[in-house]
Design a protein around this motif. Structure first.
Motif, PDB file in Angstrom:
ATOM      1  N   ARG A 137       0.828  -1.205   0.000  1.00 15.42           N
ATOM      2  CA  ARG A 137       0.000   0.000   0.000  1.00 15.42           C
ATOM      3  C   ARG A 137       0.863   1.255   0.000  1.00 15.42           C
ATOM      4  N   CYS A 261     -13.504 -15.699  -0.584  1.00 17.24           N
ATOM      5  CA  CYS A 261     -12.701 -14.649   0.038  1.00 17.24           C
ATOM      6  C   CYS A 261     -12.033 -15.190   1.287  1.00 17.24           C
ATOM      7  N   THR A 381     -10.795 -10.194  -1.691  1.00 15.51           N
ATOM      8  CA  THR A 381      -9.590 -10.113  -0.882  1.00 15.51           C
ATOM      9  C   THR A 381      -9.252 -11.411  -0.151  1.00 15.51           C
ATOM     10  N   GLU A 405     -11.849  -8.687  -7.245  1.00 21.53           N
ATOM     11  CA  GLU A 405     -11.647  -7.395  -6.599  1.00 21.53           C
ATOM     12  C   GLU A 405     -10.276  -6.854  -6.981  1.00 21.53           C
ATOM     13  N   SER A 406     -10.212  -5.572  -7.298  1.00 20.97           N
ATOM     14  CA  SER A 406      -8.948  -4.975  -7.734  1.00 20.97           C
ATOM     15  C   SER A 406      -8.034  -4.695  -6.543  1.00 20.97           C
ATOM     16  N   GLU A 407      -6.764  -4.529  -6.838  1.00 22.50           N
ATOM     17  CA  GLU A 407      -5.738  -4.422  -5.799  1.00 22.50           C
ATOM     18  C   GLU A 407      -5.969  -3.256  -4.848  1.00 22.50           C
ATOM     19  N   GLU A 408      -6.452  -2.124  -5.367  1.00 23.06           N
ATOM     20  CA  GLU A 408      -6.531  -0.923  -4.534  1.00 23.06           C
ATOM     21  C   GLU A 408      -7.494  -1.040  -3.363  1.00 23.06           C
ATOM     22  N   CYS A 410      -8.318  -4.279  -1.940  1.00 22.83           N
ATOM     23  CA  CYS A 410      -8.086  -5.535  -1.216  1.00 22.83           C
ATOM     24  C   CYS A 410      -7.277  -5.298   0.060  1.00 22.83           C
ATOM     25  N   TYR A 413      -4.046  -8.684  -1.576  1.00 21.78           N
ATOM     26  CA  TYR A 413      -4.290  -8.952  -2.989  1.00 21.78           C
ATOM     27  C   TYR A 413      -3.597 -10.254  -3.375  1.00 21.78           C
ATOM     28  N   PRO A 416      -7.390 -12.771  -5.621  1.00 21.97           N
ATOM     29  CA  PRO A 416      -7.765 -12.142  -6.890  1.00 21.97           C
ATOM     30  C   PRO A 416      -6.584 -12.014  -7.850  1.00 21.97           C
ATOM     31  N   ARG A 417      -5.413 -11.668  -7.326  1.00 15.00           N
ATOM     32  CA  ARG A 417      -4.245 -11.534  -8.195  1.00 15.00           C
ATOM     33  C   ARG A 417      -3.930 -12.848  -8.900  1.00 15.00           C
TER      34      ARG A 417
END
Length: 443
Positions: A137, A261, A381, A405-408, A410, A413, A416-417
């Protein structure tokens, strides 16, 4: 590299010793101090500026929930909750995750050395993930910290990353707050406490815990009696029995949503489920990595927010529209058709997969033969890669839609990644945008 500084908070001296020893089995972490309650923890956070905190849920004077809320409102840092297995402890743990705790571990049994060892391994894994997530982050925030340039701009050229104006503004604000955070150093003792959080709050004379609003009458409709399913696959153990009042199903079911998740999941599920309408034309089946019993408290908590009926899945339940089913901790959840054209829950205690039971891969794999359904699958996440491999199989077989879900947004991450790297995700979205897009795709 210097070891990360950890503050251990627990009212039991014996438990503080156990947790401290488990932490320091990893040379990357050092217990710099301990505290006996939430109030003392806040004072030591101000003074010592630790990198991470382990926080007991139930303590005298100021409990872990109250302390967590103050920490998250002022200068957030990773907090891992230590929870007892009683019902109240489980409910408070779910609240803690909702309010921003990184994750939780179950308190070890002091009479079982094997249990203590297992808890230690889980704790150290979570601590490493918490530090990695924080560094990622900070790296993202630093990359956007450019003078006279809007922090969100680097994300805009890719069409799939375009966001509505409101979401862009919210994300820009979040990134700015995170990127401009002052470095940790010696600060005044009261710097962690918000300006308005003076001594009356610290002494916990004013209750901090918020209660969920009661549902409207429309959301509390009685559940009609359910017919018992007539055909199920064999199970490998004796799962929980099916409650007589939980036996209603949807005939002519054509759509299904499956969600996976892990770390950060309870908060993400709240955001997702509270935005899905009661007339949603598909059941939602969910795997959240969690120990036994905690999933029931999670379902009860989410049910107070969501227009859907949210419940812990039971063996033999017939899936129906407008309901969400959470896999019980300790059991794999699969979806299987019945001879009456309905779809039922099957719970098994087969071996853990990807280190988890329930496993997202097990749920997603059970959807592969259900080709008569429009299947929509989502990964949010979480640590690791559980769910990614079977999402790829579903994608290759022509599943209706896949979301991640996008990285920003999570907390971690990981899951999802892994799916994005396998190139099997049609929609990569920040958390706040998943529900509207999912509703659109399903309807």
């Amino acid at each position: 590299m210097k070891p990360y500084k950890v503050l251990v908070v627990d009212d039991s001296a014996f438990m503080r010793k156990i947790i401290s020893d488990l932490i320091e089995n990893d040379a990357d972490f050092q217990v710099t101090a301990t505290a006996t309650n939430g109030r003392e923890a806040i004072e030591k956070i101000n003074k010592l500026r630790p990198d991470l905190v382990t926080m007991d849920v139930e303590m005298p004077e100021m409990n872990g929930l109250e302390a967590l809320k103050i920490i998250m409102a002022s200068d957030p840092l990773p907090v891992i909750m230590l929870s007892g297995i009683n019902e109240e402890g489980m409910k408070e743990t779910i609240l803690a995750l909702e309010w921003g705790a990184f994750d939780f571990i179950r308190k070890p049994s002091i009479s079982n050395s094997q249990d203590i060892t297992g808890v230690g391994e889980s704790l150290r894994e979570q601590m490493k993930e918490a530090m990695l997530a924080r560094e990622q982050r900070e790296a993202r925030a630093s990359a956007f910290r450019m003078p006279d340039i809007t922090p969100l701009e680097p994300l805009l050229p890719t069409p799939s990353r375009l966001l509505p104006d409101k979401s862009k503004a919210a994300l820009k604000s979040s990134l700015k707050d995170e990127g401009m955070r002052k470095p940790r150093g010696k600060q005044p003792v009261d710097s962690i406490i918000p300006k308005k959080a003076t001594k009356p709050i610290i002494s916990a004379k004013t209750p901090i815990i918020e209660k969920a609003k009661p549902k409207s009458k429309a959301e509390n409709k009685p559940i009609p009696p359910k017919p018992v399913i007539d055909s199920l696959v064999e199970v490998s153990s004796d799962p929980p029995g099916l409650s007589p009042d939980r036996m209603v199903g949807s005939k002519n079911l054509h759509k299904l949503v499956a969600v996976g998740c892990s770390t950060g999941g309870p908060r993400a599920l709240k955001v997702l489920l509270e935005k899905i309408p009661a007339d949603f034309p598909a059941p939602i089946v969910i795997v959240q990595h969690m120990p036994p019993n905690f999933t029931k408290s999670l379902a009860q908590r989410l049910n107070t927010f969501s227009p859907l009926e949210v419940l812990e899945a039971e063996q033999g339940m017939i899936l129906r529209k407008g309901a969400a089913y959470i896999a019980p901790g300790g059991y794999h959840l699969q979806v299987t058709p019945t001879s009456k054209g309905q779809y039922a829950v099957v719970l098994t205690k087969e071996e853990a997969r990807n280190g988890h039971r329930p496993s997202v891969d097990v749920l997603f794999e059970s959807l592969l033969p259900l080709t008569s359904l429009d299947r929509h699958v989502l990964l949010m996440t979480g640590m690791g890669s559980d769910g990614a491999r079977m999402m790829k199989s579903l994608y290759d077989s022509g599943v209706t839609s896949t979301f991640a879900e996008s990285e920003e947004t999570c907390v971690v991450y990981g899951m999802p990644r892994s799916a994005v790297e396998l190139q099997c995700v049609k929609h990569v979205l920040p958390l706040q945008e998943i529900a509207p897009r999912l509703v659109q795709a399903v309807k």
